[in-house]
Write an enzyme that holds these catalytic residues in place. Structure first.
Site, PDB file in Angstrom:
ATOM      1  N   GLU A  41      52.029  56.104  28.991  1.00 57.56           N
ATOM      2  CA  GLU A  41      52.149  55.964  30.442  1.00 57.56           C
ATOM      3  C   GLU A  41      52.801  54.628  30.809  1.00 57.56           C
ATOM      4  O   GLU A  41      52.409  53.567  30.330  1.00 57.56           O
ATOM      5  CB  GLU A  41      50.750  56.051  31.070  1.00 57.56           C
ATOM      6  N   LYS A 116      52.832  61.858  38.098  1.00 58.14           N
ATOM      7  CA  LYS A 116      51.378  61.898  37.954  1.00 58.14           C
ATOM      8  C   LYS A 116      50.757  62.485  39.222  1.00 58.14           C
ATOM      9  O   LYS A 116      51.097  62.091  40.341  1.00 58.14           O
ATOM     10  CB  LYS A 116      50.850  60.481  37.704  1.00 58.14           C
ATOM     11  N   CYS A 156      47.774  60.625  32.035  1.00 59.84           N
ATOM     12  CA  CYS A 156      46.458  59.976  32.024  1.00 59.84           C
ATOM     13  C   CYS A 156      45.418  60.713  32.854  1.00 59.84           C
ATOM     14  O   CYS A 156      44.854  61.705  32.412  1.00 59.84           O
ATOM     15  CB  CYS A 156      46.586  58.516  32.464  1.00 59.84           C
ATOM     16  N   SER A 193      44.812  54.276  28.830  1.00 59.08           N
ATOM     17  CA  SER A 193      43.375  54.288  29.082  1.00 59.08           C
ATOM     18  C   SER A 193      42.743  53.066  28.431  1.00 59.08           C
ATOM     19  O   SER A 193      42.742  52.944  27.201  1.00 59.08           O
ATOM     20  CB  SER A 193      42.756  55.573  28.508  1.00 59.08           C
ATOM     21  N   LYS A 199      34.269  54.600  24.441  1.00 57.28           N
ATOM     22  CA  LYS A 199      35.193  55.403  25.248  1.00 57.28           C
ATOM     23  C   LYS A 199      36.046  56.313  24.375  1.00 57.28           C
ATOM     24  O   LYS A 199      36.425  57.414  24.797  1.00 57.28           O
ATOM     25  CB  LYS A 199      36.077  54.510  26.106  1.00 57.28           C
ATOM     26  N   GLY A 310      28.150  23.879  18.651  1.00 58.66           N
ATOM     27  CA  GLY A 310      27.109  24.176  17.682  1.00 58.66           C
ATOM     28  C   GLY A 310      26.244  25.339  18.117  1.00 58.66           C
ATOM     29  O   GLY A 310      25.271  25.668  17.434  1.00 58.66           O
ATOM     30  N   ILE A 312      25.803  29.536  19.656  1.00 58.36           N
ATOM     31  CA  ILE A 312      26.222  30.868  19.227  1.00 58.36           C
ATOM     32  C   ILE A 312      27.486  31.344  19.938  1.00 58.36           C
ATOM     33  O   ILE A 312      28.337  32.005  19.338  1.00 58.36           O
ATOM     34  CB  ILE A 312      25.058  31.872  19.449  1.00 58.36           C
ATOM     35  N   ASP A 313      27.642  31.006  21.227  1.00 58.27           N
ATOM     36  CA  ASP A 313      28.782  31.515  21.989  1.00 58.27           C
ATOM     37  C   ASP A 313      30.100  30.923  21.487  1.00 58.27           C
ATOM     38  O   ASP A 313      31.067  31.643  21.238  1.00 58.27           O
ATOM     39  CB  ASP A 313      28.600  31.216  23.476  1.00 58.27           C
TER      40      ASP A 313
END
Length: 598
Positions: A41, A116, A156, A193, A199, A310, A312-313
């Site tokens: 698309e 479309k 789509c 998409s 999904k 230091g 986790i993120d």
């Protein structure tokens, strides 16, 4: 006869490059003996082009590029190419100026144009802003000996309105049913998409249902790559009349495959079926790696810089960046303050070693003292609080932006969705950056993804063969930063086990200000993702006072989210272009109707 499906990665606005991708795919399809090539698309301009579509010069250039492409393609090959076509009726009938269209190119010319029919206007989609709805059904004929194969063309959303599958229709028409009633032999769908968790499985179930219901083969071709905040996973597929999967292209990478159509059986033969990730964490990881890689390169950057705390993120963002760009193209900046614990520094250094990325330490204690001195006349007589804490974050944000500006690195912000939802983040501080990599991942998912990542490294796996995890783990053999003799890891064990903390004052942990993350994330999922009422959330087992507090925090943090970098979208409800909440807003809970003033 043979259909070729080309899963391409266009760049928005790069008409020449996108056309070259189509041409290259057409030449490959021709060599493989295909008679029809289906692309994606709006492949010529890239999806979503957004307000570029309002520029007449862009539409004219797209039409000219389409004509040149038609002339360059193998003349006997029928090629379906997505583009935006001008609507000649718009001036007179008040219609939108464009169609979301597909051109059939063959013999050096544009032979037919299909529009479309169903235009989505929800979540990230805003197609009624630009496009008029096409009228169908749309089909063309491929000559085959004494007869012709009728191919139905959809775009789509045209596939997403089967009332039997969904339990109801979102639109009055079902273009697939209309095409089958017209007697088409095969339906093709050109799609863009976006990815979200699970999904691909939903699309497969929907396509299999439609193929079975209408006893008609379906070839579905989806865009791959990332444009801004949207990630497209590809996963193009073909289903036979019985609803069996007969072909699938790999997720997260461009590719082309050929599917045979048997005119006697009036069905598709089985072809290559690429495996899909079997673990949600693997799929999310792959999507985020693709998102960072494409955003960086399509915006003209080569390297990234990240603040390493230091925690986790920042550890997860650094790992994603190293996989996406290569460890040598990632710079980690450590910025300890007097409140930073020793393990924050040692954990960040261990992470940098495990990933193989460069690092630099910039201590911010002297800068904090300078701020205190400058602000002392104004702040005299007040108690230290959030304002002073946020100065630390903003000092770090300024330093990171200085590095970004000086060396041309893309600054990747490291905040997660839980923090973004409740405003546990600092404007012009840790929210600084050009891309919010994990801002659609709740904190609990951040932990799960890091644990999964360490498992893959420990097992020596490369995860779908595309992520080069083994290369990232080259520095992690044996004990990491004094954390024992555990198996090789990318994320040091202490980062996974210590209580999360912003470390903006002594002894601070996140749970001083927030509910435990498993509680917070479940409330946020019910509120943001599922739109549940307060009563429903409380009935699920949550304390009413905590629910009310979280809802208030989410509402009050809207002004921060409006100023955040683009958020890579991996869920159905991300804090990005699909989230359209007002900033000046007093609705925070269930309606409390009060009598009007007399």
């Amino acid at each position: 006869m043979k259909f070729a499906i080309a899963q391409l990665n266009p760049t928005i606005g790069d008409l020449a490059h996108n056309a070259q991708q189509v041409l290259d795919a057409a030449r490959q399809a021709d060599q493989l003996g295909a008679q029809v090539l289906v692309t994606t698309e709006l492949v010529l301009c890239g999806y979503p082009p957004r307000d570029l579509l309002l520029r007449p010069g862009f539409i004219q250039a797209m039409a000219q590029t389409l004509d040149r492409l038609a002339a360059d393609l193998p003349h006997h090959l029928a090629v379906l190419v997505g583009f935006a076509a001008a609507n000649p009726k718009a001036r007179y009938d008040g219609e939108k100026p464009l169609f979301n269209s597909t051109a059939l190119l063959q013999g050096g010319q544009v032979q037919q144009v299909f529009h479309k029919q169903l235009l989505p206007t929800y979540d990230v989609f805003d197609e009624h802003r630009y496009f008029a709805a096409g009228q169908g059904p749309s089909s063309f004929t491929v000559p085959l000996g004494d007869w012709g194969l009728r191919v139905g063309v959809t775009i789509c959303e045209d596939l997403w309105n089967d009332e039997e599958f969904w339990g109801g229709r979102s639109y009055t028409r079902n273009p697939i049913a209309d095409l089958v009633a017209e007697g088409v032999d095969v339906v093709v769908n050109l799609s863009a998409s976006p990815y979200s968790v699970n999904k691909a499985q939903l699309r497969a179930s929907m396509l299999a249902h439609s193929a079975t219901r209408f006893r008609c083969p379906i070839l579905y071709v989806n865009q791959v790559g990332a444009n801004d905040d949207l990630i497209f996973d590809g996963t193009s597929m073909a289903f036979n009349r019985q609803g069996d999967l007969v072909a699938r292209l790999p997720a997260y990478q461009a590719g082309l495959t050929v599917v045979d159509y048997d005119p006697i059986a009036r069905d598709l033969h089985s072809g290559e079926i690429a495996p899909l990730p079997t673990d949600e964490n693997e799929a999310i990881w792959s999507a985020l790696v693709l998102g960072v890689r494409d955003y960086t390169h399509k915006c003209g950057f080569k390297r990234a810089v990240i603040g390493l705390s230091g925690g986790i993120d920042s550890a997860l963002v650094a790992a994603i960046a190293a996989a996406a760009l290569g460890p040598t193209n990632v710079l980690g900046i450590l910025m300890p303050s007097p409140y930073s614990s020793d393990h924050s520094v040692t954990d960040a250094l261990a992470l940098a070693k495990a990933l193989g990325i460069a690092h630099q330490t910039l201590a911010i204690g002297p800068l904090m003292a300078d701020y205190d001195q400058v602000l002392d006349p104004l702040f005299a007589g007040t108690s230290p609080g959030v304002a002073e804490e946020n100065i630390q974050s903003r000092i770090r944000g300024n330093l990171l932006m200085a590095v970004s500006n000086k060396f041309g690195h893309l600054l990747l912000s490291t905040g997660n969705k839980s923090e973004m939802a409740v405003g546990y983040c600092t404007l012009y501080g840790d929210m600084n950056g050009g891309l919010a990599v994990i801002a659609d991942l709740p904190k609990t998912r951040v932990y799960a993804l890091c644990q999964w990542l360490n498992q893959q490294v420990g097992l020596g796996r490369n995860s779908a063969g595309t992520l080069a995890l083994g290369a990232l783990a080259k520095g992690s053999e044996g004990p990491v930063a004094g954390h024992g003799t555990s198996p090789p890891t990318l994320i040091p064990a202490n980062i996974l086990t210590k209580p999360p903390s912003a470390e903006l004052k002594l002894g601070q942990v996140d749970q001083d200000s927030l509910p435990p993350y498993d509680v917070l994330d479940d409330i946020l999922d019910r509120l943001v993702q599922r739109h549940e009422s307060v009563a429903d959330i409380v009935a699920a087992g949550h304390d009413a006072a905590i629910v009310d507090r979280v809802i208030g925090l989410v509402s009050r943090a809207e002004f921060k989210r409006r100023q955040a970098p683009p958020v890579l979208k991996v869920t159905d409800r991300a804090f990005g272009m699909g989230w359209r909440m007002p900033i000046a807003n007093r609705w925070t809970s269930e309606a409390k109707l009060l009598p009007l003033a007399k």
